[in-house]
Design an enzyme around this catalytic site. Structure first.
Site, PDB file in Angstrom:
ATOM      1  CG  HIS A 262      28.788  44.207  47.973  1.00  0.00           C
ATOM      2  ND1 HIS A 262      27.989  43.312  47.911  1.00  0.00           N
ATOM      3  CD2 HIS A 262      30.046  43.441  47.897  1.00  0.00           C
ATOM      4  CE1 HIS A 262      28.625  42.032  47.749  1.00  0.00           C
ATOM      5  NE2 HIS A 262      29.536  42.327  47.709  1.00  0.00           N
TER       6      HIS A 262
ATOM      7  CB  CYS B 152      40.833  47.974  31.443  1.00  0.00           C
ATOM      8  SG  CYS B 152      40.768  46.299  31.816  1.00  0.00           S
TER       9      CYS B 152
HETATM   10  C1  PEP Z   1      42.166  43.545  36.271  1.00  0.00           C
HETATM   11  O1  PEP Z   1      42.502  42.370  37.044  1.00  0.00           O
HETATM   12  O2  PEP Z   1      43.009  44.372  36.045  1.00  0.00           O
HETATM   13  C2  PEP Z   1      40.934  44.163  35.817  1.00  0.00           C
HETATM   14  C3  PEP Z   1      40.711  45.177  35.292  1.00  0.00           C
HETATM   15  O3  PEP Z   1      39.886  43.424  36.437  1.00  0.00           O
HETATM   16  P1  PEP Z   1      39.263  43.589  37.971  1.00  0.00           P
HETATM   17  O4  PEP Z   1      40.047  44.632  38.649  1.00  0.00           O
HETATM   18  O5  PEP Z   1      37.878  43.794  38.290  1.00  0.00           O
HETATM   19  O6  PEP Z   1      39.593  42.013  38.510  1.00  0.00           O
END
Ligand code: PEP
Ligand code: MG
Length: 755
Positions: A367, A680
């Site tokens: 973390h 994203c």
């Molecule tokens: C992803 O899986 O692309 C995402 C944006 O979520 P995380 O990276 O938090 O799993």
């Protein structure tokens, strides 16, 4: 030496007087050897200091040929002095000349001496030099005499570590205590930090090594040990910590050492020999460290750390100094060095002065790493024994991309890094200049760029980058950096701050995405064989309705009158979305019933991360207000490649036909249903991938704050229509495509697009 005049206590008192005199380092050292020789009734006393080139150099002598000071030298392991340094152990001989390692230095005039005792000068377990006493007579040396010399060597170790002896070294000579070191650890946060060492748990500077009153010092030591034991017991009793597996093991080991009688007895003996309580702790720590450094067993070496930590705590107890460096006067370019630290501890430091962090432990998913990344500072983990190699204030370079750490770097390394940092800064400046310019392609297509965030420290990035809001707010980060489940009021507080920071720009919150590699130390979860495929994200929250409801309530309340956008991670089946939506509706009814203000508008979305949902897109599109592609997980599952496995990281290319087809398909289905869709995952933050996403039709992407500048620069140099001519056939055809990445790169190069 047998007739020593007054024993070690008198000797230490004399040494203290010399330490306080305002004389040069050489004069001080000269006086020290005279005092030791006189007090020990020995004809010779000499100090050899270890240089960075592995040679021991004569720095002072009483009884040998003084004209040889700074001239006579021997390699580590060579002769008796070299052997003491190599073994880091005392060596006492009644007839030195008969020892197989004896080496004759005619220029020193040693021929008439037989009795020899040498002790290593140690600090934090590292050998800095050798202190030697010689007698003409053949004689045996007692344990007490050797102990006394070891105690005295602490004083000299302090002089060496303080840099006082480096100041009198001949031109070009670097002492071992000042040697440059290069460590290769694990790059955790991709930035470069140049600065000065700050020990997270400061070593206590021992102001008085020599006891004024032995009785009082014994009492102080006793009191400190008792309160240390109590402190360790208290830590173990804290229910939260007790549940945290690894941590508990460390604490148990602590308890074992804290109650170890021989540890306490050794320190008491050291006090009786004339040291202060602090001096005694330091002496015993140094001895143990030197002994354990020779052990290769990783478990025992680990315990060495525990003992070190414990000694530090004891010293802190005695001196009453603060536990961490966060609240002390930091240099303006602080690099924090720690065995490990919690995320909240890193956040405690003044952000303005932080340049980097180096941990002996730490990992990609720890973390503190998440926080270091959010702060944009360099971080390196798994930097073995770094604490023992540095002194506070040392120059240090941390390269978070390669995992390299340079301690007291030579000038050429330093200037190479200065150039690297300058280049980065120049680039940052270009990006800052783009801040208020729109992300618009040369042929006039406007793109929405948003940032991914998750902590309070991320929020200023919205303004700094000129992003149009937050496309992914990872709510689990607040849970991950806490030591217990954040209360609903704490969640509400954070969500409000996030919405405030974004102002009129939208924020898309994601419901808790824990499980997999996102572990909450305080939440008991059965171990899983394949955690990435396990009980995580929406699966976990739907099974823990209390947890989910309280988060949704906090989000709805935080929005009051404003728009709330909320999406659910890892939707695998449309019914999961329905269930999640039902929880939101139930909470809305709750707010209504209790006359709490509601959000001005509510938009619910789903993340596309699991391949199964790709064949349910029409049904999903009907239900949602928006979609967001989590490319990190989606690619992990499409390629069947663990996203954390660096060995496979380069094996399959995201810019390959199957992936582009999937991304195109998601976009087309969303468009058909009139539902906005964004990306994203990390894909969106790499300029070359980002422009391909635009060619596939995406008009909104969300990324790490540091990516906004580079991506915007690429977009502003892009003729999107031209790129589509290249990308469309690659996606549409059925034949196996060649190297798509190379084709895009070539396009970027000929069109002057910075990717
Ligand atoms: C992803 O899986 O692309 C995402 C944006 O979520 P995380 O990276 O938090 O799993
Ligand atoms: Mg994901």
């Amino acid at each position: 030496m047998r007739n020593s005049l007054g024993g070690p206590r008198v000797l230490l008192r004399r040494l203290r007087e010399v330490m306080l005199e305002r004389v040069s380092a050489q004069e001080r050292l000269d006086k020290i050897v005279v005092i030791i020789a006189a007090n020990m009734v020995a004809e010779v006393c000499s100090v050899y200091v270890l240089r960075a080139d592995g040679h021991l150099e004569l720095y002072a002598t009483e009884g040998l040929n003084r004209s040889q000071i700074h001239l006579v030298q021997m390699r580590i392991g060579e002769g008796l002095v070299g052997t003491v340094a190599k073994e880091a152990q005392p060596l006492a001989l009644s007839d030195a000349q008969r020892h197989p390692s004896f080496l004759f230095f005619p220029e020193l005039g040693e021929e008439m001496f037989h009795g020899f005792v040498g002790v290593p000068i140690l600090r934090a377990g590292n050998t800095l030099g050798v202190l030697v006493v010689q007698n003409k007579a053949q004689r045996a040396y007692s344990e007490e005499e050797i102990e006394a010399l070891e105690t005295i060597s602490l004083v000299i170790a302090e002089m060496i570590a303080s840099g006082e002896l480096q100041a009198i070294a001949r031109a070009g000579v670097i002492l071992a205590s000042r040697r440059a070191h290069h460590l290769k650890g694990m790059g955790l946060s991709d930035a470069v930090g140049l600065g000065h060492v700050v020990l997270h748990e400061p070593r206590i500077v021992i102001k008085a090594l020599v006891a004024e009153n032995v009785g009082e010092e014994l009492a102080r030591l006793e009191e400190a040990i008792t309160s240390l034991r109590k402190h360790v017991d208290d830590m173990l009793e804290q229910a939260e910590l007790a549940r945290a597996g690894d941590h508990r093991d460390v604490l148990e080991a602590f308890r074992m050492f804290a109650n170890d009688r021989s540890w306490a007895r050794k320190m008491q003996e050291a006090v009786r020999s004339g040291l202060t309580a602090e001096g005694a702790v330091e002496k015993v720590r140094s001895d143990t460290r030197a002994r354990m450094m020779r052990i290769s067993d990783p478990y025992l070496r680990e315990r060495l750390h525990d003992l070190d930590d414990l000694a530090n705590r004891l010293l802190r107890q005695l001196s009453g100094e603060p536990a961490t460096a966060a609240r002390i006067d930091l240099p303006k370019d602080a690099i924090i060095i720690a065995r490990n630290m919690g995320p909240a501890e890193l956040l405690d430091y003044d952000r303005e002065k932080l340049r980097g962090v180096v941990l002996e432990e730490g990992s990609h998913t720890s973390h503190v790493t998440i926080v270091a990344r959010a702060l944009g500072i360099a971080a390196v983990g798994q930097a073995k024994d770094v604490i023992g190699l540095v002194e506070p204030g040392d120059a240090i370079i941390v390269d978070g991309s390669s995992g390299e750490v340079h301690i007291r770097p030579p000038a050429d390394i330093e200037s190479a890094y200065v150039a690297k940092v300058r280049l980065r800064a120049r680039r940052q400046k270009t990006y800052r200049d783009l801040r208020d310019k729109p992300a618009i392609s040369l042929d006039g297509t406007l793109i929405t760029l948003q940032i991914n965030a998750g902590l309070l420290v991320d929020l200023p990035h919205v303004r700094e980058t000129g992003a149009r809001g937050i496309g992914l707010f990872r709510t689990e980060l607040q849970f991950m950096v806490a030591s217990t489940f954040p209360r609903i009021s704490e969640q509400l507080e954070l969500y409000k701050s996030v919405l405030d920071a974004a102002g009129d720009d939208p924020v898309t919150f994601r419901s808790l995405d824990i499980g997999g590699d996102k572990i909450l130390p305080y939440m008991k979860v059965e171990p899983e064989e394949n955690p990435a495929l396990g009980w995580r994200a929406i699966r976990l929250t739907l099974d823990r309705p209390g947890l989910m409801r309280s988060q949704i309530r906090a989000l709805l309340m935080a929005a009051r009158g404003r728009e709330l956008r909320l999406m659910f991670p890892m939707i695998t089946d449309v019914r999961e979305f329905d269930q999640a939506k039902a929880v939101v509706e139930r909470e809305l009814r709750f707010l209504e019933k209790h006359s709490h203000p509601r959000p001005g508008s509510l938009k619910l979305g789903a993340m596309i991360e699991v391949p199964a949902i790709l064949w349910q897109l029409p049904a999903l599109v009907e239900r949602v207000d928006f979609l967001s592609v989590g490319s990190n997980d989606l690619l992990q599952f499409l390629f069947a490649v663990d996203r954390g496995n660096s060995r496979l990281a380069e094996r399959f290319d995201s810019l390959s036909a199957p992936i582009l087809k999937v991304l195109k398909h998601i976009h087309s289905e969303a468009q058909k249903g009139g539902v906005p869709v964004t990306v994203c995952g990390e894909l969106a933050g790499k300029p070359i991938e980002a422009i391909v996403l635009l060619a596939l039709g995406y008009r909104s992407i969300s990324m790490a704050p540091t990516s906004i500048g580079p991506v915007k620069a690429a977009i502003r140099a892009l003729n999107l229509g031209e790129l589509r001519k290249l990308v469309d056939p690659l996606v549409e055809g059925d034949e196996v495509q060649g190297d798509i990445r190379a084709a895009i790169k070539a396009f970027a190069a000929t069109h002057g697009i910075p990717v």
